[in-house]
Design a protein around this motif. Structure first.
Motif, PDB file in Angstrom:
ATOM      1  N   TRP A   1       0.871  -1.301   0.094  1.00  0.00           N
ATOM      2  CA  TRP A   1       0.074  -0.047   0.041  1.00  0.00           C
ATOM      3  C   TRP A   1       0.964   1.310   0.057  1.00  0.00           C
ATOM      4  O   TRP A   1       0.545   2.074  -0.618  1.00  0.00           O
ATOM      5  CB  TRP A   1      -1.266  -0.075   1.028  1.00  0.00           C
ATOM      6  CG  TRP A   1      -0.525  -0.243   2.665  1.00  0.00           C
ATOM      7  CD1 TRP A   1      -0.483  -1.443   3.140  1.00  0.00           C
ATOM      8  CD2 TRP A   1       0.251   0.882   3.267  1.00  0.00           C
ATOM      9  NE1 TRP A   1       0.167  -1.243   4.474  1.00  0.00           N
ATOM     10  CE2 TRP A   1       0.763   0.166   4.564  1.00  0.00           C
ATOM     11  CE3 TRP A   1       0.448   2.120   3.245  1.00  0.00           C
ATOM     12  CZ2 TRP A   1       1.365   0.899   5.667  1.00  0.00           C
ATOM     13  CZ3 TRP A   1       1.073   2.938   4.242  1.00  0.00           C
ATOM     14  CH2 TRP A   1       1.475   2.100   5.583  1.00  0.00           C
TER      15      TRP A   1
ATOM     16  N   PRO B   1      -2.860   5.139  -4.751  1.00  0.00           N
ATOM     17  CA  PRO B   1      -3.930   5.702  -4.004  1.00  0.00           C
ATOM     18  C   PRO B   1      -3.265   6.445  -2.703  1.00  0.00           C
ATOM     19  O   PRO B   1      -3.510   7.445  -2.276  1.00  0.00           O
ATOM     20  CB  PRO B   1      -5.035   4.901  -3.477  1.00  0.00           C
ATOM     21  CG  PRO B   1      -4.937   3.801  -4.722  1.00  0.00           C
ATOM     22  CD  PRO B   1      -3.578   3.840  -5.189  1.00  0.00           C
ATOM     23  N   TYR B   2      -2.379   5.707  -2.178  1.00  0.00           N
ATOM     24  CA  TYR B   2      -1.503   6.095  -0.744  1.00  0.00           C
ATOM     25  C   TYR B   2      -0.757   7.442  -1.158  1.00  0.00           C
ATOM     26  O   TYR B   2      -0.940   8.427  -0.345  1.00  0.00           O
ATOM     27  CB  TYR B   2      -0.909   4.960  -0.317  1.00  0.00           C
ATOM     28  CG  TYR B   2      -0.287   5.503   1.175  1.00  0.00           C
ATOM     29  CD1 TYR B   2      -0.836   5.726   2.241  1.00  0.00           C
ATOM     30  CD2 TYR B   2       1.223   5.818   1.125  1.00  0.00           C
ATOM     31  CE1 TYR B   2      -0.368   6.171   3.507  1.00  0.00           C
ATOM     32  CE2 TYR B   2       1.808   6.407   2.474  1.00  0.00           C
ATOM     33  CZ  TYR B   2       1.137   6.373   3.451  1.00  0.00           C
ATOM     34  OH  TYR B   2       1.549   7.051   4.584  1.00  0.00           O
TER      35      TYR B   2
ATOM     36  N   ARG C   1      -3.313  10.218  -1.726  1.00  0.00           N
ATOM     37  CA  ARG C   1      -4.237  10.858  -0.835  1.00  0.00           C
ATOM     38  C   ARG C   1      -3.475  11.183   0.612  1.00  0.00           C
ATOM     39  O   ARG C   1      -3.888  11.761   1.614  1.00  0.00           O
ATOM     40  CB  ARG C   1      -5.276   9.697  -0.479  1.00  0.00           C
ATOM     41  CG  ARG C   1      -6.118   9.736  -1.863  1.00  0.00           C
ATOM     42  CD  ARG C   1      -7.483   8.748  -1.349  1.00  0.00           C
ATOM     43  NE  ARG C   1      -7.966   8.945   0.190  1.00  0.00           N
ATOM     44  CZ  ARG C   1      -8.268   7.792   0.777  1.00  0.00           C
ATOM     45  NH1 ARG C   1      -7.994   6.502   0.239  1.00  0.00           N
ATOM     46  NH2 ARG C   1      -8.682   8.103   1.986  1.00  0.00           N
TER      47      ARG C   1
ATOM     48  N   VAL D   1      -6.852   9.287   5.514  1.00  0.00           N
ATOM     49  CA  VAL D   1      -6.141   8.145   5.246  1.00  0.00           C
ATOM     50  C   VAL D   1      -5.673   7.607   6.592  1.00  0.00           C
ATOM     51  O   VAL D   1      -6.050   6.547   6.776  1.00  0.00           O
ATOM     52  CB  VAL D   1      -4.736   8.529   4.406  1.00  0.00           C
ATOM     53  CG1 VAL D   1      -3.764   7.409   4.713  1.00  0.00           C
ATOM     54  CG2 VAL D   1      -4.852   9.133   3.125  1.00  0.00           C
TER      55      VAL D   1
ATOM     56  N   GLU E   1      -8.767   5.964   7.884  1.00  0.00           N
ATOM     57  CA  GLU E   1      -9.001   4.725   7.256  1.00  0.00           C
ATOM     58  C   GLU E   1      -7.921   3.706   7.981  1.00  0.00           C
ATOM     59  O   GLU E   1      -8.453   2.244   7.774  1.00  0.00           O
ATOM     60  CB  GLU E   1      -8.478   4.959   5.677  1.00  0.00           C
ATOM     61  CG  GLU E   1      -9.388   3.940   4.838  1.00  0.00           C
ATOM     62  CD  GLU E   1      -8.867   4.524   3.212  1.00  0.00           C
ATOM     63  OE1 GLU E   1      -9.237   5.814   2.868  1.00  0.00           O
ATOM     64  OE2 GLU E   1      -8.465   3.766   2.729  1.00  0.00           O
ATOM     65  N   PHE E   2      -6.923   4.139   8.483  1.00  0.00           N
ATOM     66  CA  PHE E   2      -5.727   3.034   9.038  1.00  0.00           C
ATOM     67  C   PHE E   2      -6.121   3.053  10.421  1.00  0.00           C
ATOM     68  O   PHE E   2      -5.378   2.408  10.948  1.00  0.00           O
ATOM     69  CB  PHE E   2      -4.636   3.770   8.671  1.00  0.00           C
ATOM     70  CG  PHE E   2      -3.823   3.199   7.471  1.00  0.00           C
ATOM     71  CD1 PHE E   2      -4.039   3.780   6.321  1.00  0.00           C
ATOM     72  CD2 PHE E   2      -2.835   2.135   7.436  1.00  0.00           C
ATOM     73  CE1 PHE E   2      -3.540   3.656   4.890  1.00  0.00           C
ATOM     74  CE2 PHE E   2      -2.276   1.922   6.223  1.00  0.00           C
ATOM     75  CZ  PHE E   2      -2.651   2.561   5.033  1.00  0.00           C
TER      76      PHE E   2
ATOM     77  N   ARG F   1       5.621  -1.908  12.586  1.00  0.00           N
ATOM     78  CA  ARG F   1       6.001  -1.085  11.408  1.00  0.00           C
ATOM     79  C   ARG F   1       5.205   0.088  11.020  1.00  0.00           C
ATOM     80  O   ARG F   1       5.595   1.018  10.729  1.00  0.00           O
ATOM     81  CB  ARG F   1       5.908  -2.213  10.241  1.00  0.00           C
ATOM     82  CG  ARG F   1       6.367  -1.469   9.067  1.00  0.00           C
ATOM     83  CD  ARG F   1       5.803  -2.461   7.660  1.00  0.00           C
ATOM     84  NE  ARG F   1       4.547  -2.504   7.487  1.00  0.00           N
ATOM     85  CZ  ARG F   1       3.645  -3.419   6.736  1.00  0.00           C
ATOM     86  NH1 ARG F   1       4.141  -4.303   6.341  1.00  0.00           N
ATOM     87  NH2 ARG F   1       2.452  -3.191   6.743  1.00  0.00           N
ATOM     88  N   ASP F   2       3.812  -0.089  10.715  1.00  0.00           N
ATOM     89  CA  ASP F   2       3.006   0.921  10.568  1.00  0.00           C
ATOM     90  C   ASP F   2       3.208   2.284  11.512  1.00  0.00           C
ATOM     91  O   ASP F   2       2.860   3.351  11.017  1.00  0.00           O
ATOM     92  CB  ASP F   2       1.502   0.543  10.294  1.00  0.00           C
ATOM     93  CG  ASP F   2       1.326  -0.536   9.200  1.00  0.00           C
ATOM     94  OD1 ASP F   2       2.170  -0.733   8.603  1.00  0.00           O
ATOM     95  OD2 ASP F   2       0.378  -0.711   8.903  1.00  0.00           O
TER      96      ASP F   2
ATOM     97  N   THR G   1      -7.871  11.889  -6.317  1.00  0.00           N
ATOM     98  CA  THR G   1      -8.522  10.664  -6.291  1.00  0.00           C
ATOM     99  C   THR G   1      -9.259  10.428  -4.933  1.00  0.00           C
ATOM    100  O   THR G   1      -8.797  11.004  -3.759  1.00  0.00           O
ATOM    101  CB  THR G   1      -7.552   9.487  -6.487  1.00  0.00           C
ATOM    102  OG1 THR G   1      -7.992   8.273  -6.622  1.00  0.00           O
ATOM    103  CG2 THR G   1      -6.385   9.368  -5.416  1.00  0.00           C
TER     104      THR G   1
ATOM    105  N   ALA H   1      -9.901   6.969  -4.200  1.00  0.00           N
ATOM    106  CA  ALA H   1      -9.612   5.675  -4.249  1.00  0.00           C
ATOM    107  C   ALA H   1      -9.451   5.032  -2.853  1.00  0.00           C
ATOM    108  O   ALA H   1      -8.633   5.617  -2.543  1.00  0.00           O
ATOM    109  CB  ALA H   1      -8.539   5.357  -5.387  1.00  0.00           C
TER     110      ALA H   1
ATOM    111  N   ILE I   1      -7.474   2.888  -0.281  1.00  0.00           N
ATOM    112  CA  ILE I   1      -6.040   1.985  -0.196  1.00  0.00           C
ATOM    113  C   ILE I   1      -6.231   0.602   0.140  1.00  0.00           C
ATOM    114  O   ILE I   1      -6.723   0.365   0.909  1.00  0.00           O
ATOM    115  CB  ILE I   1      -5.353   3.055   0.722  1.00  0.00           C
ATOM    116  CG1 ILE I   1      -5.169   4.522   0.397  1.00  0.00           C
ATOM    117  CG2 ILE I   1      -3.934   2.086   0.915  1.00  0.00           C
ATOM    118  CD1 ILE I   1      -4.689   5.197   1.566  1.00  0.00           C
ATOM    119  N   ASP I   2      -5.784  -0.018  -0.895  1.00  0.00           N
ATOM    120  CA  ASP I   2      -5.769  -1.598  -0.674  1.00  0.00           C
ATOM    121  C   ASP I   2      -4.755  -2.207   0.177  1.00  0.00           C
ATOM    122  O   ASP I   2      -3.571  -1.709  -0.043  1.00  0.00           O
ATOM    123  CB  ASP I   2      -5.819  -2.185  -2.247  1.00  0.00           C
ATOM    124  CG  ASP I   2      -5.639  -3.757  -1.866  1.00  0.00           C
ATOM    125  OD1 ASP I   2      -5.815  -4.360  -0.885  1.00  0.00           O
ATOM    126  OD2 ASP I   2      -5.803  -4.281  -2.829  1.00  0.00           O
ATOM    127  N   ARG I   3      -5.040  -2.359   1.208  1.00  0.00           N
ATOM    128  CA  ARG I   3      -3.915  -2.596   2.340  1.00  0.00           C
ATOM    129  C   ARG I   3      -3.638  -4.315   2.367  1.00  0.00           C
ATOM    130  O   ARG I   3      -3.013  -4.423   3.326  1.00  0.00           O
ATOM    131  CB  ARG I   3      -4.587  -2.306   3.695  1.00  0.00           C
ATOM    132  CG  ARG I   3      -4.543  -0.729   3.891  1.00  0.00           C
ATOM    133  CD  ARG I   3      -5.326  -0.160   5.158  1.00  0.00           C
ATOM    134  NE  ARG I   3      -4.496  -0.479   6.098  1.00  0.00           N
ATOM    135  CZ  ARG I   3      -4.878  -0.597   7.561  1.00  0.00           C
ATOM    136  NH1 ARG I   3      -6.163  -0.161   7.600  1.00  0.00           N
ATOM    137  NH2 ARG I   3      -4.288  -1.102   8.607  1.00  0.00           N
TER     138      ARG I   3
END
Lengths: 214, 91
Positions: free
Chosen positions: A132, A137-138, A141, A149, A152-153, A198-199, B9, B11, B13-15
């Protein structure tokens, strides 16, 4: 996908040139390596050694740096200055990246890292970047909608927390020092390192919560 | 096209993640080895990637872009002759 089921005309043994559902790029890369080795442009041992190095890299090294920074303010100051030097201090391999600096998340400021152009990332300390991180997209955005973002995480920040998005380049890369979790006061450095994901070092997650005592 | 910062975008995010396949690791290592020999640096890698046609760029996976770039940069430098790799894999 298998236009390569022909006899490819030489009979020395080697790994199958294509496996199952691989993309066409897979046999092409193997052929490229063979060709470059034959020409003496690169050495097979060098390719092998670089693969071994890459698969040996993991976020565990970055986590050790963060855990040390949580317990040792002087070390944290050095990590914020020059993460390469800090890594060497702990006997870790900082890799070939020219400059890596730590950035600290606090109650007032939250950093997250992106590489809008491609995929720059402190691989020596975190392992290869996740898919990702390299995705379109990452990369878009993280800049246009960082709070969206983060949400979303799973990171919800108060409105008064400043979000700083850092764009990595080939010349400078970042390692986020996330906020030390509440309830981690009595933990050893090793236990602390196990909370550092990690994230959280990319700035898109909080560290894991300590297991409740008792 | 490659400069995605703020690109409009919505879109998601495909994780989902995948372990790097052997050919992806090899592609990465080839670039490192070429760099070690002074034959290709990260700026050239990026230039090769950024010169991909937009449609190909959007559709290629990460290491497919690297492959595209390495092929074009090595051809440019005369390390690979035109069609040499195609011939090797029997196209």
């Amino acid at each position: 996908m298998s236009e390569h089921d022909h006899d490819h005309g030489h009979d020395h043994p080697h790994a199958p040139i294509t496996n199952g559902d691989e993309p066409a790029a897979a046999p092409r890369v193997r052929a490229l390596e063979e060709l470059l080795v034959e020409k003496g442009v690169i050495a097979r041992e060098d390719v092998r050694a670089r693969i071994d190095w890459l698969v040996s890299r993991s976020p565990g090294d970055g986590a050790r740096l963060v855990a040390r920074a949580w317990v040792d303010p002087a070390f944290k100051a050095r990590l914020l200055e020059d993460a390469r030097a800090a890594a060497l201090e702990l006997g870790l391999d900082p890799g070939p990246s020219p400059v890596v600096v730590g950035v600290e998340n606090t109650a007032d400021v939250h950093h997250m890292v992106v590489c809008t152009l491609c995929s720059c990332y402190p691989r020596a300390l975190l392992g290869p970047p996740p898919d990702w991180y390299k995705s379109l997209p990452y990369r878009s955005r993280a800049v246009s909608d960082p709070r969206g973002v983060l949400s979303e995480f799973g990171v919800e920040l108060d409105d008064d927390v400043e979000v700083r998005v850092l764009d990595s380049t080939a010349d400078i890369r970042y390692l986020v020092i996330p906020r030390r979790p509440d309830g981690s006061d009595g933990m050893t450095e090793e236990e602390l390192a196990s909370l550092v994901t990690r994230d959280s070092m990319i700035g898109v997650a909080e560290p894991a919560a300590p297991a409740p005592v008792g | 096209m490659h400069d995605r910062g703020g690109w409009p975008t919505e879109a998601r995010i495909d994780r989902s993640e995948h372990e790097l396949a052997d050919w992806e690791l090899m592609m990465d290592a080839i670039v490192g080895a070429l760099g070690g020999r002074g034959l290709m640096n990260v700026d050239e890698l990026r230039r090769g990637i950024e010169s991909m046609p937009a449609n190909a760029y959007e559709q290629a996976s990460y290491y497919e872009r690297w492959l595209y770039s390495v092929e074009s940069i090595l051809a440019e430098k005369g390390v690979l002759a035109a069609g040499e790799l195609d011939k090797r894999i029997g196209r």
